[in-house]
Design an enzyme around this catalytic site. Structure first.
Site, mmCIF file in Angstrom:
data_model
loop_
_atom_site.group_PDB
_atom_site.id
_atom_site.type_symbol
_atom_site.label_atom_id
_atom_site.label_comp_id
_atom_site.label_asym_id
_atom_site.label_seq_id
_atom_site.Cartn_x
_atom_site.Cartn_y
_atom_site.Cartn_z
ATOM 1 N N ASP A 82 0.852 -1.195 0.000
ATOM 2 C CA ASP A 82 0.000 0.000 0.000
ATOM 3 C C ASP A 82 0.889 1.246 0.000
ATOM 4 O OD1 ASP A 82 0.859 -0.775 2.511
ATOM 5 O OD2 ASP A 82 -1.140 -0.840 3.393
ATOM 6 N N GLU A 152 -5.626 3.543 4.028
ATOM 7 C CA GLU A 152 -6.069 4.185 5.274
ATOM 8 C C GLU A 152 -7.533 4.625 5.232
ATOM 9 O OE1 GLU A 152 -4.488 4.044 7.929
ATOM 10 O OE2 GLU A 152 -2.381 3.770 7.405
HETATM 11 ZN ZN ZN Z 1 -2.541 2.480 9.059
HETATM 12 ZN ZN ZN Z 2 -1.021 0.337 7.370
#
Ligand code: ZN
Ligand code: ZN
Length: 422
Positions: A82, A152
């Site tokens: 990510d 997030e």
């Molecule tokens: Zn996080």
């Molecule tokens: Zn994370």
């Protein structure tokens, strides 16, 4: 397992990558970007993957990047990282600290930091991708590396799926991902079954009637109403959820009023819940709705509360066979003291949206990022381990090594358990 030999061959060039990987990491760390705005980051990822010979697809679901390296017939393995950072002002004191500031969606200038360690994930996966590209004789199949936006916010993975992700590569045999956590650097921890919880946020608006602070008899005070709701919510997990069943219900935000002598006409609550079980999740959501409505009635509220669900994260439920295969490979590659069991984590992730949508079994494991000496010292001094800054703290500062080396090795060893030649 014969594939560990392949993994060792692929990792044989790891030492020569060290300087490149550390400077890549520092660059990501110095230049964090908020969710859905990972443009610079995605550009670097795409450029690196192209230079390793991957076929690269950019702008998938916004800033998502997919790299594909086909190396003959064999399994297809998807490995994911990510890319987003958080609205946190860095306080680590590191020489490569972030000073980045961005305008958030509310138009406020906010400091930005890689406070969750996604820079570790990206650097490790780019390192693994490079190593696979340099040792083509040691493996066969297709390696898919995926860099997603907006973990997030919980919608980055789904955004890539909705943007035609499945059409870009053959259906993977397995999907893999990892997270750096506040455990000793150099350690790894696998977990079969439900590992990361489901998460949901709930926004509640409670309605009252405004008045002058000196004339409460003309008001329906939303501050009192909100307080009653908050108190009652404390009994949901303790009195309604079956003992032994895991659940968390947190009221993270209370908002009401502007000034001491004004009674507002509404109050806002923001809640967060964590569960490992859909029935428990639904039970808690029903209880929240019941309590908000009933307390509004009890206060004489002029209308029903408005309740909205947002930032929902799926359960991360690790496939038993896939997890066993990765755990066996880790046990063969890493020294015994590197194999830990961090246990289930109450944090949440949207990674599983990808394998779930593709119909692929997956596993998600943890790696440590805390200096082992610091970790041991904290334990030796009798301090609870949570004294060590964890993910999302402005002081979260994974040590460069052995975090990057072991994070890269974990990805290579796990992927090679499918791709490695016997
Ligand atoms: Zn996080
Ligand atoms: Zn994370």
């Amino acid at each position: 397992m014969a594939s560990i030999g392949a993994a060792r061959t692929i990792l044989s060039g790891q030492d020569s990558l060290r300087d490149w990987q550390e400077s890549l990491y520092k660059d990501f760390h110095r230049n964090p970007e908020l969710s859905h705005r990972e443009e610079r980051t995605a550009g670097i990822v795409a450029e690196q993957l192209t230079s390793f010979g991957f076929q690269v697809h950019s702008n998938i679901g916004g800033t998502g990047v997919v790299g594909i390296l086909t190396n003959g017939d064999g399994p297809t393995v998807l490995v994911r990282a990510d890319m987003d950072a958080l609205p946190v002002a860095e306080a680590t004191g590191l020489e490569y600290s972030s000073t980045a500031v961005e305008m958030d969606d509310q138009g406020t200038q906010t400091a930005v930091m890689h406070a969750c360690g996604h820079d570790v994930h990206m650097s490790s996966l780019l390192g693994a991708a490079r190593l696979f590209s340099e040792e083509l004789d040691a493996w066969a199949g297709t390696l898919v590396v995926l860099f997603q936006p907006a973990e997030e916010l919980g919608d980055g993975a789904r955004g890539m799926v909705d943007d035609g992700l499945a059409d870009l590569f053959p259906r993977p045999d397995v999907a893999l991902a990892q997270h750096v956590l506040a455990h000793p650097a150099g350690t790894v921890s696998t977990y079969p079954g439900p590992f990361l919880s489901m998460a949901d946020s709930i926004h509640i608006t409670l309605y009252g009637r405004g008045s002058h602070g000196s004339m409460p008899h003309l008001s329906i005070d939303p501050a009192v109403l909100a307080a009653m709701v908050v108190v009652r919510l404390q009994a949901v997990v303790s009195r309604e959820v079956q003992p032994g069943e895991f659940a968390v219900l947190t009221v993270g935000k209370i908002g009401v009023g502007a000034k001491s002598n004004i009674i507002d006409d509404h109050a806002v609550l923001e809640l967060n819940i964590r569960t490992y079980n859909k029935a428990t999740r639904d039970q808690i959501l029903r209880a929240i709705e019941r309590i908000a409505k009933a307390e509004s009635v009890a206060s004489g509220s002029p209308k029903e509360p408005n309740i909205e669900l947002y930032n929902s994260y799926p359960l991360t439920d690790n496939d038993a066979d896939v997890t066993a295969r990765v755990a066996d490979a880790f046990a063969e590659y890493f020294p015994a003291e590197a194999i830990e069991n961090y246990g289930r984590q109450t944090a949440s992730e949207d990674f599983s949206d990808i394998p779930t949508a593709l119909g692929v079994p997956y596993t998600y494991w943890g790696i440590g990022g805390v200096d082992p000496g610091t970790y041991r010292a904290a334990g030796a001094a009798g301090r609870i381990i949570t004294d060590i800054p964890a993910n999302h703290s402005p002081k979260f500062a994974p040590v460069l090594q052995p975090t990057l080396t072991s994070g890269t090795a974990a990805l290579v060893v796990a992927a090679a358990a499918w791709l490695g030649k016997h």
